[in-house]
Design a protein around this motif. Structure first.
Motif, PDB file in Angstrom:
ATOM      1  N   PRO A 112       0.809  -1.217   0.000  1.00 12.43           N
ATOM      2  CA  PRO A 112       0.000   0.000   0.000  1.00 12.43           C
ATOM      3  C   PRO A 112       0.843   1.269   0.000  1.00 12.43           C
ATOM      4  CG  PRO A 112      -0.080  -1.072   2.143  1.00 12.43           C
ATOM      5  CD  PRO A 112       0.585  -2.030   1.210  1.00 12.43           C
ATOM      6  N   ALA A 119       1.682   2.105  -3.557  1.00 11.52           N
ATOM      7  CA  ALA A 119       0.491   2.591  -4.258  1.00 11.52           C
ATOM      8  C   ALA A 119       0.125   3.998  -3.815  1.00 11.52           C
ATOM      9  CB  ALA A 119      -0.681   1.638  -4.025  1.00 11.52           C
ATOM     10  N   VAL A 153      -6.650   3.657  -1.404  1.00 13.24           N
ATOM     11  CA  VAL A 153      -6.097   2.766  -2.427  1.00 13.24           C
ATOM     12  C   VAL A 153      -6.915   1.486  -2.480  1.00 13.24           C
ATOM     13  CG1 VAL A 153      -3.762   3.695  -2.280  1.00 13.24           C
ATOM     14  CG2 VAL A 153      -4.418   1.796  -0.790  1.00 13.24           C
ATOM     15  N   GLY A 156      -3.502  -1.682  -2.319  1.00  9.26           N
ATOM     16  CA  GLY A 156      -2.437  -1.349  -3.262  1.00  9.26           C
ATOM     17  C   GLY A 156      -2.136  -2.426  -4.274  1.00  9.26           C
ATOM     18  N   ILE A 159      -4.127  -0.839  -8.978  1.00  7.34           N
ATOM     19  CA  ILE A 159      -4.331   0.603  -9.130  1.00  7.34           C
ATOM     20  C   ILE A 159      -5.251   0.788 -10.328  1.00  7.34           C
ATOM     21  CG2 ILE A 159      -3.233   2.835  -9.519  1.00  7.34           C
ATOM     22  CD1 ILE A 159      -0.655   1.678  -8.350  1.00  7.34           C
ATOM     23  N   SER A 188       1.945  -4.495  -7.643  1.00 10.27           N
ATOM     24  CA  SER A 188       0.599  -4.121  -8.051  1.00 10.27           C
ATOM     25  C   SER A 188       0.308  -4.819  -9.373  1.00 10.27           C
ATOM     26  CB  SER A 188       0.490  -2.595  -8.165  1.00 10.27           C
ATOM     27  OG  SER A 188      -0.857  -2.196  -8.230  1.00 10.27           O
TER      28      SER A 188
END
Length: 220
Positions: free
Chosen positions: A60, A63, A74, A78, A81, A107
């Motif tokens: 996270p 992100a 988020v 995360g 995205i 991600s």
């Protein structure tokens, strides 16, 4: 033009304590390159991560850094995205920047390819597995313009940090000559576990000389 659109190199270390730097007064830590950067820079000594809703706070955090959003904004902590969350490199790319990435992206593949027009020695995931020789045999990817990344493109023959640094240096050697400004995202997977070390670097430390924290216990 150069002042208006500066070149950007964003370097991340994974799960590295803020105190693990010699210039902050930790006598048994050797960080000569970070010390040099700090001497030429502004150092924030009261900055903190926002945490996360899973055990992996680096996911996270990355992100949040990329999107400018908070921990509860988020998506999937995360792990993904979505297109509605424009990333920093995605915004720079839309405004004429060359964008490049090497190293860790914990991600989704789609957000990576929206953000970066090029990359090399890319690692998708949380950590290099212990059972697969960890940082010493990193499972990496070449950049795929289609975004259809396979499970593993190739196994790196060098320590992960060297693979990422070499990819960044190779990009910088050509990007600096181009007319457009660039952003290079260099995201190291070390010192996140597994606890591998560069062979020569480990020689700087002796177990008997390392100062342990006051709350250290011999067993978890």
């Amino acid at each position: 033009a150069a002042d208006k659109n500066p070149n950007i190199i964003l370097i991340l270390a994974d799960d590295m304590r803020g105190t693990a730097m010699d210039f902050l007064g930790v006598e048994d830590i050797h960080t000569p390159n970070l010390d040099k950067l700090a001497a030429e820079s502004t150092v924030f000594t009261n900055a903190h991560i926002m945490g996360g809703t899973s055990g992996a706070v680096s996911m996270p955090s990355r992100a949040m850094l990329m999107t400018g959003r908070g921990v509860f904004e988020v998506q999937s902590d995360g792990m993904k995205i979505p297109e509605c969350m424009v990333t920093l490199p995605e915004q720079l790319r839309a405004n004429g920047y060359q964008t490049f990435a090497t190293g860790k992206w914990h991600s989704d593949h789609a957000s990576f390819n929206r953000s970066f027009a090029a990359g090399e020695n890319i690692f998708f995931g949380g950590m290099h597995p212990y059972e697969k020789n960890g940082h010493c045999s990193p499972r990496l990817h070449h950049y795929d313009r289609t975004g259809q990344y396979k499970e593993t493109s190739f196994i790196g023959e060098e320590f992960s940090s060297k693979m990422f640094a070499d990819a960044a240096i190779e990009f910088l050697s050509t990007a600096a000559k181009a007319q457009n400004p660039f952003m290079a995202f260099v995201s190291f997977t070390s010192p996140h576990d597994p606890r591998n070390q560069l062979p020569d670097y480990g020689k700087k430390y002796k177990a008997k000389d390392i100062i342990l924290p006051t709350n250290f216990l011999p067993q978890h």
